[in-house]
Motif scaffolding. Sequence first.
Motif, PDB file in Angstrom:
ATOM      1  N   ALA B 158       9.859   3.349  -3.214  1.00  0.00           N
ATOM      2  CA  ALA B 158       8.619   3.014  -3.925  1.00  0.00           C
ATOM      3  C   ALA B 158       8.095   1.642  -3.508  1.00  0.00           C
ATOM      4  CB  ALA B 158       8.866   3.058  -5.432  1.00  0.00           C
ATOM      5  N   MET B 159       9.010   0.701  -3.260  1.00  0.00           N
ATOM      6  CA  MET B 159       8.591  -0.663  -2.916  1.00  0.00           C
ATOM      7  C   MET B 159       8.173  -0.804  -1.453  1.00  0.00           C
ATOM      8  SD  MET B 159      11.552  -2.705  -4.942  1.00  0.00           S
ATOM      9  CE  MET B 159      11.138  -4.392  -4.554  1.00  0.00           C
ATOM     10  N   SER B 160       8.651   0.118  -0.623  1.00  0.00           N
ATOM     11  CA  SER B 160       8.477  -0.034   0.826  1.00  0.00           C
ATOM     12  C   SER B 160       7.017  -0.092   1.316  1.00  0.00           C
ATOM     13  CB  SER B 160       9.227   1.080   1.557  1.00  0.00           C
ATOM     14  OG  SER B 160       9.635   0.614   2.789  1.00  0.00           O
ATOM     15  N   PRO B 161       6.125   0.759   0.812  1.00  0.00           N
ATOM     16  CA  PRO B 161       4.738   0.672   1.307  1.00  0.00           C
ATOM     17  C   PRO B 161       4.123  -0.709   1.080  1.00  0.00           C
ATOM     18  CG  PRO B 161       5.053   2.686   0.048  1.00  0.00           C
ATOM     19  CD  PRO B 161       6.291   1.871  -0.140  1.00  0.00           C
ATOM     20  N   LEU B 162       4.459  -1.319  -0.060  1.00  0.00           N
ATOM     21  CA  LEU B 162       3.927  -2.646  -0.365  1.00  0.00           C
ATOM     22  C   LEU B 162       4.622  -3.716   0.479  1.00  0.00           C
ATOM     23  CD1 LEU B 162       2.006  -4.241  -2.261  1.00  0.00           C
ATOM     24  CD2 LEU B 162       3.938  -4.510  -3.810  1.00  0.00           C
ATOM     25  N   SER B 163       5.960  -3.651   0.522  1.00  0.00           N
ATOM     26  CA  SER B 163       6.703  -4.692   1.249  1.00  0.00           C
ATOM     27  C   SER B 163       6.359  -4.678   2.743  1.00  0.00           C
ATOM     28  CB  SER B 163       8.205  -4.536   1.037  1.00  0.00           C
ATOM     29  OG  SER B 163       8.678  -3.373   1.676  1.00  0.00           O
ATOM     30  N   SER B 164       6.127  -3.469   3.308  1.00  0.00           N
ATOM     31  CA  SER B 164       5.870  -3.426   4.755  1.00  0.00           C
ATOM     32  C   SER B 164       4.462  -3.923   5.108  1.00  0.00           C
ATOM     33  CB  SER B 164       6.129  -2.034   5.322  1.00  0.00           C
ATOM     34  OG  SER B 164       5.487  -1.071   4.564  1.00  0.00           O
ATOM     35  N   MET B 165       3.593  -4.041   4.104  1.00  0.00           N
ATOM     36  CA  MET B 165       2.281  -4.620   4.398  1.00  0.00           C
ATOM     37  C   MET B 165       2.388  -6.117   4.664  1.00  0.00           C
ATOM     38  SD  MET B 165      -0.701  -2.811   2.215  1.00  0.00           S
ATOM     39  CE  MET B 165      -0.221  -3.316   0.605  1.00  0.00           C
ATOM     40  N   ILE B 166       3.314  -6.765   3.956  1.00  0.00           N
ATOM     41  CA  ILE B 166       3.423  -8.221   4.122  1.00  0.00           C
ATOM     42  C   ILE B 166       4.668  -8.634   4.910  1.00  0.00           C
ATOM     43  CG2 ILE B 166       2.062  -8.894   2.109  1.00  0.00           C
ATOM     44  CD1 ILE B 166       4.806  -9.154   0.625  1.00  0.00           C
ATOM     45  N   GLY B 167       5.634  -7.740   5.044  1.00  0.00           N
ATOM     46  CA  GLY B 167       6.871  -8.097   5.739  1.00  0.00           C
ATOM     47  C   GLY B 167       7.649  -6.848   6.129  1.00  0.00           C
ATOM     48  N   PRO B 168       8.930  -6.775   5.741  1.00  0.00           N
ATOM     49  CA  PRO B 168       9.765  -5.661   6.193  1.00  0.00           C
ATOM     50  C   PRO B 168       9.662  -4.410   5.330  1.00  0.00           C
ATOM     51  CG  PRO B 168      11.079  -7.223   4.978  1.00  0.00           C
ATOM     52  CD  PRO B 168       9.696  -7.783   5.005  1.00  0.00           C
ATOM     53  N   ALA B 169      10.014  -3.263   5.917  1.00  0.00           N
ATOM     54  CA  ALA B 169      10.171  -2.030   5.149  1.00  0.00           C
ATOM     55  C   ALA B 169      11.527  -2.070   4.451  1.00  0.00           C
ATOM     56  CB  ALA B 169      10.088  -0.833   6.071  1.00  0.00           C
ATOM     57  N   MET B 170      11.639  -1.366   3.336  1.00  0.00           N
ATOM     58  CA  MET B 170      12.884  -1.416   2.556  1.00  0.00           C
ATOM     59  C   MET B 170      13.678  -0.121   2.627  1.00  0.00           C
ATOM     60  SD  MET B 170      12.434  -4.331   0.677  1.00  0.00           S
ATOM     61  CE  MET B 170      12.913  -4.261  -1.010  1.00  0.00           C
TER      62      MET B 170
END
Lengths: 132, 205
Positions: B158-170
């Motif tokens: 769930a967090m990955s789409p947001l985190s990968s916009m600014i940094g790494p995928a989770m």
Amino acid sequence: MDDHLYFLLGDYATCILSGAIVGVFSAWFFDPSWGMISAMLVGMVLGMIVGFIFPGGICLHYFGLFELMVPLMITTMMVGMVVSMAASMLSVSPGIAALSGAVIGIFSLRLTYRWNNNISGVVPGYGDLNCD
Amino acid sequence: MIDIKNQNKWDRFSFGYDLMVAAGAEKRWKPAKLSVFSAMKKDKKILFMALGTGLDIELFPPNLEITAIDISPKMLERAKDRIAAYEGDLKASIMDVHDLEFEDNSFDQVFTACTFCSVPNPVNGLKSLKRVLKPGGELHMFEHMGSSHFPMNVMMKAMSPLSSMIGPAMDRDTVGNVEKSGFKILRVENIYMDVVRTISAVAEK
């Protein structure tokens, strides 16, 4: 202070503080006009958002990323869920909400420590062959 | 050819990178990273992928000849003092892992640290590393990736789409990607849960 103690104290401080803050927030935000299920679901999501902004945003900088993120996710989700649900049924005082959140924070952290101990080390099926 | 979109993302992130990881995460991961980097050997040609701001440099054994790359010029600009302080020969250049400018079979060892959470096409990136590794060459990785355990797997996805916009995928399956790219995995070790792991593999050609 040695690194182990520094991170241990950091882990506990983060989970206790985030649990207490999310607890107080949930007790303030929800009231008996909310349905129990909707309070529980919205509380889970809001709890995670609040906990990750503060104290999460600061503590993640000082005490580690995933080692904090995982207990923080579980703490904030559980506290948000439990306290919101309780607040949708009866009036919950800030003190009781903070105490409940802190206790859930400690429980969540202990759970992740135990979980980590059980699966840390070499992964079965991926041997222990050295390159040399 | 450099992936400009990815380069811009890491150029932007270079400003807050040390602030985000230097005090907590890097200190916490230091023992595991030291163990991974202790495999760097003096008589080997070493490629270090994604040097970033150079936080890992102080953990490298001294007196080695290391070639390092990173996609972000701004990251390498911030790494300048750390590169200069290394007691050995460390050369860093701007390069995209999908398009490495090295000859085939150029290196004996490749090291990565928290890199394949961010490579846009991880299998192609790993194939590229395999190409520049000599037959039997070693791949040593310290990486964070997605979990297979509930509820972490759901939360990280769930967090990955947001985190990968600014940094790494989770939510990367890095162990699976290493296998898919044709490496033979020798060892996988869980450092924290199954989220932070070290991987040792060899290039079978």
